[in-house]
Design a protein around this motif. Sequence first.
Motif, PDB file in Angstrom:
ATOM      1  N   LEU A 223       0.823  -1.214   0.000  1.00 59.78           N
ATOM      2  CA  LEU A 223       0.000   0.000   0.000  1.00 59.78           C
ATOM      3  C   LEU A 223       0.857   1.265   0.000  1.00 59.78           C
ATOM      4  CD1 LEU A 223      -2.815  -1.011   2.515  1.00 59.78           C
ATOM      5  CD2 LEU A 223      -2.706  -1.359   0.044  1.00 59.78           C
ATOM      6  N   THR A 224       2.001   1.208   0.706  1.00 61.80           N
ATOM      7  CA  THR A 224       2.867   2.384   0.801  1.00 61.80           C
ATOM      8  C   THR A 224       4.141   2.269  -0.026  1.00 61.80           C
ATOM      9  OG1 THR A 224       4.087   1.528   2.717  1.00 61.80           O
ATOM     10  CG2 THR A 224       2.027   2.722   3.162  1.00 61.80           C
ATOM     11  N   GLY A 225       4.496   1.043  -0.414  1.00 64.04           N
ATOM     12  CA  GLY A 225       5.743   0.828  -1.146  1.00 64.04           C
ATOM     13  C   GLY A 225       6.953   0.660  -0.254  1.00 64.04           C
ATOM     14  N   GLU A 226       6.769   0.769   1.057  1.00 65.55           N
ATOM     15  CA  GLU A 226       7.883   0.664   2.000  1.00 65.55           C
ATOM     16  C   GLU A 226       8.363  -0.782   2.133  1.00 65.55           C
ATOM     17  OE1 GLU A 226       8.748   1.218   6.808  1.00 65.55           O
ATOM     18  OE2 GLU A 226       6.701   1.267   6.009  1.00 65.55           O
ATOM     19  N   ILE A 227       9.683  -0.982   2.126  1.00 70.04           N
ATOM     20  CA  ILE A 227      10.277  -2.285   2.399  1.00 70.04           C
ATOM     21  C   ILE A 227      10.783  -2.267   3.834  1.00 70.04           C
ATOM     22  CG2 ILE A 227      12.128  -3.892   1.835  1.00 70.04           C
ATOM     23  CD1 ILE A 227      11.885  -3.090  -1.050  1.00 70.04           C
ATOM     24  N   LEU A 228      10.276  -3.179   4.647  1.00 70.77           N
ATOM     25  CA  LEU A 228      10.617  -3.202   6.059  1.00 70.77           C
ATOM     26  C   LEU A 228      12.093  -3.561   6.280  1.00 70.77           C
ATOM     27  CD1 LEU A 228       7.487  -4.988   7.605  1.00 70.77           C
ATOM     28  CD2 LEU A 228       7.843  -2.559   7.125  1.00 70.77           C
ATOM     29  N   PRO A 229      12.684  -3.037   7.349  1.00 76.12           N
ATOM     30  CA  PRO A 229      14.103  -3.332   7.650  1.00 76.12           C
ATOM     31  C   PRO A 229      14.268  -4.687   8.320  1.00 76.12           C
ATOM     32  CG  PRO A 229      13.210  -1.868   9.312  1.00 76.12           C
ATOM     33  CD  PRO A 229      12.103  -2.066   8.297  1.00 76.12           C
ATOM     34  N   GLU A 230      13.689  -5.717   7.732  1.00 75.31           N
ATOM     35  CA  GLU A 230      13.773  -7.071   8.271  1.00 75.31           C
ATOM     36  C   GLU A 230      14.380  -7.976   7.207  1.00 75.31           C
ATOM     37  OE1 GLU A 230       9.898  -8.189   9.730  1.00 75.31           O
ATOM     38  OE2 GLU A 230       9.574  -6.200  10.614  1.00 75.31           O
ATOM     39  N   PHE A 231      15.522  -8.552   7.497  1.00 74.38           N
ATOM     40  CA  PHE A 231      16.245  -9.378   6.541  1.00 74.38           C
ATOM     41  C   PHE A 231      16.457 -10.766   7.145  1.00 74.38           C
ATOM     42  CE2 PHE A 231      17.286  -5.009   5.691  1.00 74.38           C
ATOM     43  CZ  PHE A 231      17.312  -4.913   4.303  1.00 74.38           C
ATOM     44  N   ILE A 232      15.994 -11.792   6.427  1.00 70.51           N
ATOM     45  CA  ILE A 232      16.169 -13.172   6.887  1.00 70.51           C
ATOM     46  C   ILE A 232      17.021 -13.888   5.848  1.00 70.51           C
ATOM     47  CG2 ILE A 232      15.008 -15.271   7.626  1.00 70.51           C
ATOM     48  CD1 ILE A 232      12.466 -13.583   8.012  1.00 70.51           C
TER      49      ILE A 232
ATOM     50  N   THR B 228       9.104  -7.574  14.386  1.00 67.54           N
ATOM     51  CA  THR B 228       9.813  -8.158  15.524  1.00 67.54           C
ATOM     52  C   THR B 228      11.234  -8.504  15.095  1.00 67.54           C
ATOM     53  OG1 THR B 228       9.148 -10.447  15.044  1.00 67.54           O
ATOM     54  CG2 THR B 228       7.672  -9.130  16.440  1.00 67.54           C
ATOM     55  N   ASP B 229      12.104  -8.739  16.059  1.00 65.43           N
ATOM     56  CA  ASP B 229      13.509  -9.040  15.797  1.00 65.43           C
ATOM     57  C   ASP B 229      13.638 -10.425  15.142  1.00 65.43           C
ATOM     58  OD1 ASP B 229      16.225  -9.396  15.755  1.00 65.43           O
ATOM     59  OD2 ASP B 229      16.535  -8.981  17.891  1.00 65.43           O
ATOM     60  N   VAL B 230      14.239 -10.453  13.958  1.00 72.49           N
ATOM     61  CA  VAL B 230      14.416 -11.705  13.218  1.00 72.49           C
ATOM     62  C   VAL B 230      15.206 -12.726  14.032  1.00 72.49           C
ATOM     63  CG1 VAL B 230      15.541 -12.718  11.202  1.00 72.49           C
ATOM     64  CG2 VAL B 230      14.221 -10.608  10.945  1.00 72.49           C
ATOM     65  N   LYS B 231      16.141 -12.239  14.832  1.00 72.04           N
ATOM     66  CA  LYS B 231      16.976 -13.141  15.622  1.00 72.04           C
ATOM     67  C   LYS B 231      16.169 -13.916  16.661  1.00 72.04           C
ATOM     68  CE  LYS B 231      21.140 -10.316  15.070  1.00 72.04           C
ATOM     69  NZ  LYS B 231      22.188  -9.517  15.769  1.00 72.04           N
ATOM     70  N   LYS B 232      14.978 -13.427  16.969  1.00 72.77           N
ATOM     71  CA  LYS B 232      14.136 -14.089  17.968  1.00 72.77           C
ATOM     72  C   LYS B 232      13.048 -14.959  17.340  1.00 72.77           C
ATOM     73  CE  LYS B 232      14.865 -10.481  21.450  1.00 72.77           C
ATOM     74  NZ  LYS B 232      14.217  -9.482  22.352  1.00 72.77           N
ATOM     75  N   ASP B 233      13.130 -15.172  16.022  1.00 70.30           N
ATOM     76  CA  ASP B 233      12.146 -16.025  15.347  1.00 70.30           C
ATOM     77  C   ASP B 233      12.157 -17.426  15.944  1.00 70.30           C
ATOM     78  OD1 ASP B 233      11.477 -13.941  13.763  1.00 70.30           O
ATOM     79  OD2 ASP B 233      12.295 -14.756  11.902  1.00 70.30           O
ATOM     80  N   ALA B 234      10.976 -17.981  16.121  1.00 68.07           N
ATOM     81  CA  ALA B 234      10.844 -19.297  16.756  1.00 68.07           C
ATOM     82  C   ALA B 234      11.139 -20.415  15.758  1.00 68.07           C
ATOM     83  CB  ALA B 234       9.435 -19.459  17.316  1.00 68.07           C
ATOM     84  N   LEU B 235      11.973 -21.369  16.171  1.00 66.72           N
ATOM     85  CA  LEU B 235      12.222 -22.567  15.375  1.00 66.72           C
ATOM     86  C   LEU B 235      11.048 -23.518  15.581  1.00 66.72           C
ATOM     87  CD1 LEU B 235      14.018 -24.420  13.633  1.00 66.72           C
ATOM     88  CD2 LEU B 235      15.116 -25.185  15.755  1.00 66.72           C
ATOM     89  N   ILE B 236      10.295 -23.786  14.525  1.00 73.13           N
ATOM     90  CA  ILE B 236       9.095 -24.611  14.612  1.00 73.13           C
ATOM     91  C   ILE B 236       9.409 -26.086  14.373  1.00 73.13           C
ATOM     92  CG2 ILE B 236       6.772 -24.971  13.692  1.00 73.13           C
ATOM     93  CD1 ILE B 236       7.204 -22.340  15.229  1.00 73.13           C
ATOM     94  N   TYR B 237      10.336 -26.331  13.434  1.00 72.77           N
ATOM     95  CA  TYR B 237      10.654 -27.733  13.118  1.00 72.77           C
ATOM     96  C   TYR B 237      12.078 -27.828  12.602  1.00 72.77           C
ATOM     97  CZ  TYR B 237      10.570 -32.314  10.887  1.00 72.77           C
ATOM     98  OH  TYR B 237      10.864 -33.598  10.522  1.00 72.77           O
TER      99      TYR B 237
END
Length: 492
Positions: free
Chosen positions: A190-199, A237-246
């Motif tokens: 909607l805004t064209g913004e790319i979030l500062p989240e890199f995985i 949210t902080d990518v480093k805190k992403d939950a490992l699901i499997y």
Amino acid sequence: MYNFMKKIYSFVMISIIFATSCKDKKQEMKAEIKAPIAKMIPHTIEKHGDIRIDNYFWLNQREDKEVIDYLNKENEYYEKMTAHTKQFQDDLFKEMKARIKEDDTSVPYFYNGYYYITRFEKGKDYPIYARKKGSLEAKEEIMFDCNEMAKGKAYFNLSGLSVSEDNQWATFGVDLVSRRQYIIQVKNLLTGEILPEFIDNTTGGTTWASDNKTFFYTKKDPKTLRSDKIYKHVLNTDVKKDALIYNEKDDTFSSFVYKEKSKKFIVIGSTSTLTSEYQILEANNPSGKFRMFQERTRGLEYSISHFEDSFYIVTNKDKATNFKLMKTSEKHTGVQNWTEVIPHREDVLLESVDIFKNYLVVEERSNGLNKIQIRPWSGEGAYYLPFDSETYTAYTTTNPDFDTEILRYAYQSLTTPSSVIDFNMKTKEKAVLKEQEVLGGKFDKKNYIEERVWATASDGTKVPISMVYRKGMKKMGKLLSYYMLTVLMDIL
């Protein structure tokens, strides 16, 4: 006829002379140019109780200066050895490029209120991903212009484009080193913004939960590039805190995650060459725990598709080598609950199924040909898509819309270029949306005849043979084939 045969013979002889000349030139250069020789450094590798010595394991160090230096010498050697073919290479490239339509556009497909389109512009190397809301006449929204994104980069590839259910967010993967190790990013459409989240170090693909803020993704082993870990990320949210699901610990298996076409379930899959395993979770409950569909049993292969309150399973259970279709309740998914829908058939391979609100579409193969069967859930009567030719390939393509009468499939034959066709499963009418253009202006499929004949092998097996020839040239085609075989036999 005689003059025609003379031309063919001359062409063959010229080709042989040219190949021989190139070989002589290459042999002359071999005496002058020395190939770089990689040094041997023994490295012991122990796996599954076996010991192997790899003398060139050191070349695995991609960033090592000595490795890079050796690769540069290999490239230099290649350039010198093929220098005499530069003009030929250029001619081949120009000829191939002349047969590719540069300003091309994909057939739009409709999903969740939008038409999605991929197009290329003349003189540009990368695709442009766009969408239009509600109608093809609506204003185009450019989601990603890869030509702009690739500027200043030695390599660029965008993959795994996925849009949230509210149509606001898009996740995408970018590979900048040509190793299919994608960096996942998120864009606000909607805004064209790319979030500062890199995985980083992912497969590039993502699966959105129904809350429009949570998505699941797959990471790779940094050395083997095997997709082995499924994570969950929440926007902002902080990518480093992403939950490992499997975590798939068996290195003979690879893992992936996707959402069922019904949008009700998110699925984690683990597959090897001979074995499958799936876990499921309601898409509206991303914080919940995945539950096992059917745990892995060596030799048991299966895939699942959700519809209403059941899952449909394509499987080789009970030694169904050609696979069969089974069904089970979404609440009781273990193999002991599976019931038969389409039994195993010795002469028909069941390849896959596609689920629609009013239809079950079954892809099969028999007598070496693809067949697509339409089975209304109402039980009004199943039927196969009619094909005029017997030298074709056909398969379903992009069908993300669940509530539709239209089945989209691809079709190609010995006389028909690759085509995209929409078939109305209710009225049985079809519309050819696109047929690949054969550049040059000389090809007309109406000038050719295609047919399929059967030859009997010495053991009695019937072997299908597909043939295509110009109208009025059938006898000449057979004579030419015999003549060319005789010439080649003389040469050999």
